[in-house]
Design an enzyme around this catalytic site. Structure first.
Site, mmCIF file in Angstrom:
data_model
loop_
_atom_site.group_PDB
_atom_site.id
_atom_site.type_symbol
_atom_site.label_atom_id
_atom_site.label_comp_id
_atom_site.label_asym_id
_atom_site.label_seq_id
_atom_site.Cartn_x
_atom_site.Cartn_y
_atom_site.Cartn_z
ATOM 1 N N ALA A 68 0.246 -2.200 10.065
ATOM 2 C CA ALA A 68 -1.018 -1.542 10.400
ATOM 3 C C ALA A 68 -1.105 -1.302 11.897
ATOM 4 O O ALA A 68 -0.381 -1.905 12.687
ATOM 5 C CB ALA A 68 -2.205 -2.399 9.947
ATOM 6 N N GLY A 97 3.572 6.091 8.525
ATOM 7 C CA GLY A 97 4.955 6.254 8.074
ATOM 8 C C GLY A 97 5.823 5.077 8.477
ATOM 9 O O GLY A 97 6.874 4.840 7.893
ATOM 10 N N ASP A 157 -0.012 -7.728 1.225
ATOM 11 C CA ASP A 157 0.316 -6.308 1.339
ATOM 12 C C ASP A 157 1.827 -6.102 1.412
ATOM 13 O O ASP A 157 2.329 -5.275 2.166
ATOM 14 C CB ASP A 157 -0.364 -5.662 2.547
ATOM 15 C CG ASP A 157 -0.261 -4.127 2.516
ATOM 16 O OD1 ASP A 157 -0.099 -3.565 1.414
ATOM 17 O OD2 ASP A 157 -0.314 -3.504 3.592
ATOM 18 N N HIS A 209 0.816 -1.218 0.000
ATOM 19 C CA HIS A 209 0.000 0.000 0.000
ATOM 20 C C HIS A 209 0.852 1.272 0.000
ATOM 21 O O HIS A 209 0.359 2.344 -0.329
ATOM 22 C CB HIS A 209 -0.989 -0.005 1.178
ATOM 23 C CG HIS A 209 -0.374 0.217 2.528
ATOM 24 N ND1 HIS A 209 -0.164 -0.804 3.429
ATOM 25 C CD2 HIS A 209 0.058 1.337 3.154
ATOM 26 C CE1 HIS A 209 0.365 -0.327 4.536
ATOM 27 N NE2 HIS A 209 0.518 0.977 4.395
ATOM 28 N N SER A 239 4.763 2.060 8.153
ATOM 29 C CA SER A 239 4.382 0.949 7.280
ATOM 30 C C SER A 239 5.564 0.478 6.445
ATOM 31 O O SER A 239 6.210 1.280 5.771
ATOM 32 C CB SER A 239 3.237 1.373 6.345
ATOM 33 O OG SER A 239 2.043 1.534 7.052
ATOM 34 N N LEU A 285 -3.928 -25.807 -2.260
ATOM 35 C CA LEU A 285 -4.589 -26.945 -1.606
ATOM 36 C C LEU A 285 -5.702 -27.498 -2.475
ATOM 37 O O LEU A 285 -5.808 -28.699 -2.673
ATOM 38 C CB LEU A 285 -5.140 -26.521 -0.246
ATOM 39 C CG LEU A 285 -5.892 -27.601 0.532
ATOM 40 C CD1 LEU A 285 -4.951 -28.745 0.908
ATOM 41 C CD2 LEU A 285 -6.565 -27.024 1.771
#
Length: 470
Positions: free
Chosen positions: A234, A215, A141, A111, A217, A273
């Protein structure tokens, strides 16, 4: 790899206080309460000095077109005479990253760089480098960058085994909160295997009370050996700032994504799977005679999949993978996704109240026959990228195993398809009475044009009938 609890005993800082009476004698001996005033004066500085050079700031920028709704009206467009058309604007974002390879490979959050036209990496010594995006993985992410045009050998962080973490272990979070510059905070592991966070497809997070803010992240969460245990991603906050509840992607998942980038892949290859699992509710647990509602219940098995070949059946209850207990489907998916391709894994299953052990081959989902195209004809689908569903695509888009047809895989914000409300993952069943089996069917029916479009779509398992003007 040396287990974490052994490494912690060799570091010249105090270890985490042991609060759990259930720890083994070995763990209790290697995690100790400070025994003297001198030990309380010990510092994290040696760890920070070793780790800081490998933690970077990531700056991303993208050009966006400001859309003035008045200019959709021909009268206003004629009045302005082409002046004042939507001006372009540069949108910037700031995050952190971790150098994981001396050649200049950086892992950060997806992100942070999503949609970026330009990415820069700034080192702890203030030097800046242009970077290219090597791999993006929205399911975790995570994204991997590579510093351009540099023959330098950079400082890196080694991966820890995040499965060795215990609640109460001391950790440091390093990043660039609010853009103030590189910052270090400390705390403990507050919880492990958080599966109800709702941030990514793989719900299995490390929770920490080390201060994490906007910041941070993509920044590093490190242990007392200075190794990477997670990537901060997060926070839970009512104010926008740290409230002592931060979440990090475990290093074992980060390792999988980085390995795919190092091998030259543009997408992450994971084991498939070929079965759909669901949570065990208290009612289901009572029906199955379970003491607690835990495990992952099999509700669908795709034919010819690794699950089917291993003998997994509908109504089986998966309780462990390679002897690691499974509390819910999210925990299973994380454990399974971090297994290396090419080998096998063992599942512990309850079937009819009796234990069964199954060996599942770790294979990537087949990804043939997508025939991905962008629809350009004048229709509600204009600008949408669509593909035939393969097992790999179904797994990627979180569609039911065994589903077939044509699915929207991507669309831009300015595409007609996005403006009329279509979304990534929408399954197109029929258009104007024509059954859509493959992308060429959809391309043909949109190329013919129509004044009225009657469309049947499946979204989130629900069938939707839509009528749109031409």
């Amino acid at each position: 790899m040396i287990p974490f609890f052994r490494r912690a005993a060799t570091v010249s800082v105090f270890c985490a206080i042991v609060l759990s009476a259930g720890l083994s004698p070995v763990s209790a001996q290697t995690r100790q309460v400070p025994s003297s005033a001198a030990e309380l004066k010990l510092s994290y500085a040696p760890i920070v000095q070793r780790v800081q050079p490998a933690v970077v700031n990531v700056y991303a920028a993208k050009t966006v077109q400001n859309r003035n709704p008045l200019l959709d009206d021909p009268l206003f467009r004629r009045f302005f005479g082409g002046q004042g058309m939507q001006p372009e604007q540069m949108q910037r974002s700031l995050g952190s990253g971790v150098m994981v390879d001396a050649s200049g490979l950086v892992v950060t959050n997806n992100h942070v760089i999503e949609g970026a036209d330009q990415v820069k990496v700034s080192l702890a010594d203030k030097r800046e480098f242009e970077a290219e995006i090597v791999l993006k993985d929205s399911r975790t992410d995570l994204a991997v960058l590579r510093i351009k045009d540099s023959k330098e050998k950079f400082a890196t962080l080694d991966f820890a085994n995040s499965d060795d973490l215990l609640v109460g272990d001391v950790v440091l979070a390093i990043g660039n909160p609010f853009g103030v510059g590189q910052t270090v905070t400390h705390g403990i592991i507050s919880a492990l295997a958080r599966t109800q966070v709702g941030i990514t497809d793989y719900q299995f997070f490390i929770q920490t009370d080390a201060a994490i803010n906007p910041g941070n992240s993509g920044g590093a969460l490190v242990d007392m050996a200075g190794k990477l245990v997670g990537v901060n991603t997060a926070i839970f906050s009512r104010s926008g700032g740290s409230q002592g509840i931060g979440f990090a992607i475990p290093a074992n998942m980060v390792r999988v994504v980085v390995a795919s980038a190092k091998s030259g892949g543009t997408a992450v290859k994971r084991p498939w799977l070929g079965a759909r699992l669901q949570n065990v509710t208290p009612d289901i647990a009572e029906t199955l005679g379970l003491k607690t509602p835990s495990g992952a219940l099999v509700v669908n098995v795709t034919s010819n999949s690794p699950a089917a070949k291993a003998g997994l059946k509908v109504s089986d209850l998966v309780t462990a993978i390679d002897a690691q207990p499974i509390d819910d489907p999210n925990a299973f998916e994380y454990r399974f996704a971090t297994r290396p391709l090419g080998g096998t894994t063992q599942l512990d299953v309850q079937r009819g109240g009796k234990p069964v052990k199954l060996t599942v081959a770790l294979e990537a989902a087949p990804d043939t026959g997508r025939d991905e195209i962008v629809l350009k004809g004048r229709s509600p689908f204009q600008g949408a990228k669509v593909a035939n569903i393969s097992p790999a695509l179904a797994d990627e888009l979180r569609l039911d195993a065994g589903v077939e047809g044509v699915v929207i895989t991507d669309l831009t914000d300015t595409a007609t398809a996005a403006n009329v409300g279509f979304q990534k993952g929408d399954l197109i069943l029929a258009v104007n009475g024509v059954k859509i089996v493959k992308t060429s069917d959809l391309e043909k029916v949109t190329r013919d044009g129509a004044r009225l479009w009657r469309i049947v779509v499946v979204r989130g398992g629900q069938q939707i009938n839509v009528t749109l003007g031409g």
